[in-house]
Scaffold this motif. Sequence first.
Motif, short mmCIF file in Angstrom:
data_model
loop_
_atom_site.label_atom_id
_atom_site.label_comp_id
_atom_site.label_asym_id
_atom_site.label_seq_id
_atom_site.Cartn_x
_atom_site.Cartn_y
_atom_site.Cartn_z
N GLU A 167 36.08 34.77 61.12
CA GLU A 167 37.23 34.33 61.87
C GLU A 167 38.26 35.36 62.02
O GLU A 167 38.82 35.29 63.02
CB GLU A 167 37.48 32.99 61.62
N LEU A 168 38.32 35.99 60.88
CA LEU A 168 39.62 36.98 60.69
C LEU A 168 39.08 38.35 60.34
O LEU A 168 38.96 38.85 59.38
CB LEU A 168 40.36 36.64 59.84
N PRO A 169 38.74 38.96 61.50
CA PRO A 169 38.27 40.44 61.15
C PRO A 169 38.92 41.49 60.42
O PRO A 169 38.17 42.33 59.78
CB PRO A 169 38.03 41.16 62.63
N HIS A 170 40.23 41.35 60.28
CA HIS A 170 41.03 42.47 59.49
C HIS A 170 40.59 42.19 57.92
O HIS A 170 40.70 43.25 57.19
CB HIS A 170 42.36 41.96 59.62
N LEU A 171 39.88 41.12 57.62
CA LEU A 171 39.54 40.98 56.07
C LEU A 171 38.16 41.65 55.80
O LEU A 171 37.81 41.82 54.82
CB LEU A 171 39.32 39.33 55.88
N LEU A 172 37.61 42.31 56.78
CA LEU A 172 36.43 42.98 56.93
C LEU A 172 36.67 44.20 56.22
O LEU A 172 35.62 44.99 55.73
CB LEU A 172 35.64 43.33 58.09
N LYS A 173 37.78 44.76 56.39
CA LYS A 173 38.23 46.09 55.94
C LYS A 173 38.09 46.06 54.22
O LYS A 173 37.83 47.13 53.73
CB LYS A 173 39.62 46.45 56.18
N MET A 174 38.11 44.70 53.63
CA MET A 174 37.91 44.73 51.99
C MET A 174 36.57 44.69 51.99
O MET A 174 35.88 43.91 52.34
CB MET A 174 38.69 43.47 51.61
N PRO A 175 36.06 45.28 50.88
CA PRO A 175 34.60 45.32 50.46
C PRO A 175 34.40 43.82 49.95
O PRO A 175 33.08 43.24 50.22
CB PRO A 175 34.41 46.37 49.33
N TYR A 176 35.19 43.37 49.27
CA TYR A 176 34.94 41.81 48.70
C TYR A 176 36.07 41.22 49.05
O TYR A 176 37.36 41.63 48.77
CB TYR A 176 34.66 41.73 47.37
N LEU A 177 36.39 39.85 49.23
CA LEU A 177 37.60 38.94 49.43
C LEU A 177 38.05 38.62 48.15
O LEU A 177 39.07 38.85 47.58
CB LEU A 177 37.21 37.99 50.31
N ARG A 178 37.03 38.06 47.08
CA ARG A 178 37.49 37.84 45.83
C ARG A 178 36.67 38.61 44.76
O ARG A 178 35.44 38.96 45.12
CB ARG A 178 37.24 36.08 45.84
N THR A 179 37.04 38.22 43.65
CA THR A 179 36.25 38.96 42.57
C THR A 179 35.38 37.97 42.16
O THR A 179 35.37 36.92 42.47
CB THR A 179 37.29 39.12 41.38
N ARG A 180 34.49 38.31 41.59
CA ARG A 180 33.15 37.45 40.81
C ARG A 180 33.67 36.56 39.95
O ARG A 180 33.15 35.66 39.58
CB ARG A 180 31.94 38.42 40.58
N SER A 181 34.73 37.07 39.32
CA SER A 181 35.15 36.22 38.06
C SER A 181 36.13 35.13 38.63
O SER A 181 36.72 35.27 39.64
CB SER A 181 35.87 37.24 37.09
N TYR A 182 36.48 34.26 37.53
CA TYR A 182 37.16 33.00 37.76
C TYR A 182 37.53 32.55 36.57
O TYR A 182 36.94 32.61 35.42
CB TYR A 182 36.69 31.96 38.71
N TYR A 183 38.62 31.74 36.36
CA TYR A 183 38.92 30.96 35.23
C TYR A 183 38.99 29.57 35.46
O TYR A 183 39.29 28.99 36.50
CB TYR A 183 40.54 31.51 34.76
N CYS A 184 38.15 28.89 34.37
CA CYS A 184 38.27 27.40 34.66
C CYS A 184 38.37 26.70 33.14
O CYS A 184 37.70 27.16 32.16
CB CYS A 184 36.65 27.11 35.24
N GLU A 185 39.25 25.81 33.14
CA GLU A 185 39.27 24.94 31.84
C GLU A 185 39.29 23.37 32.37
O GLU A 185 39.82 23.08 33.19
CB GLU A 185 40.60 25.55 31.46
N SER A 186 38.80 22.70 31.45
CA SER A 186 38.73 21.47 31.38
C SER A 186 39.91 21.03 30.84
O SER A 186 40.57 21.50 30.18
CB SER A 186 37.75 20.78 30.57
N VAL A 187 40.78 19.91 31.39
CA VAL A 187 41.95 19.54 31.01
C VAL A 187 42.07 18.12 30.27
O VAL A 187 43.03 17.62 30.23
CB VAL A 187 42.94 19.78 32.41
N GLY A 188 41.16 18.14 29.40
CA GLY A 188 41.15 16.65 28.75
C GLY A 188 42.42 16.82 27.71
O GLY A 188 42.64 15.68 27.41
N HIS A 189 42.67 17.84 27.28
CA HIS A 189 43.56 18.02 26.26
C HIS A 189 45.15 18.09 26.61
O HIS A 189 46.07 18.00 25.78
CB HIS A 189 43.53 19.19 25.09
N ILE A 190 45.16 18.22 28.02
CA ILE A 190 46.52 18.28 28.54
C ILE A 190 46.66 17.28 29.42
O ILE A 190 45.65 17.01 30.29
CB ILE A 190 46.71 19.93 29.15
#
Length: 137
Positions: free
Chosen positions: A99-122
Motif C-alpha cells: 500500500e505504501l511504495p516508499h517503504l519498498l526502498k528498505m530491504p526489510y521493514l522490521r528486524t527478525r528479532s523481537y523481545y517477548c516477556e510473560s508478565v505474570g510477575h508484574i
Amino acid sequence: MALWLINDGFIRTHLCSILAVILSVVQNIEYRRKVLVGNVEIRLKELLYEKTDEIDVQIAKLEIMPDHIHAFVKTRSINAPHYIVRQLKGYTARVLRLELPHLLKMPYLRTRSYYCESVGHISEKTIMKYIEEQKNK
C-alpha cells in the motif's frame, strides 16, 4: 476444557490447571529507522487490530513509536509467542509495503528479532503504564 473471557483476559482451565497468557512484545524497525509516523502509523495500527482479531489475540495496549512497536497482548494458551509475532510482523509488513511504495526502498521493514516477556510477575497496570509512558520519552 472451557474458555472464558475474564477481566479482559483469556483464561483457560483444564483439569487442575488455569492458564492465562499475557505478553509484552517489542518489535524494532530495521536499523531503527524512524518510519512509523503519519499514514504508516495509522495504517499499521489498523492492520495490527485486524490481524489480532483473526488469530484470536487481544491487544490490551499498543504504542507505536517512530522506530519500534510495543504491544501488551493477551491470548489463549494454544498461541505460542513466536506464532503471534510472526503473524503480526509478516502480515503488516506485506500489506504496508503493497500500500505504501516508499517503504519498498528498505530491504526489510522490521528486524527478525523481537523481545517477548510473560508478565505474570508484574502487574498488568504497571505494564500498561510503562507502555503509555514510552510515547512521551
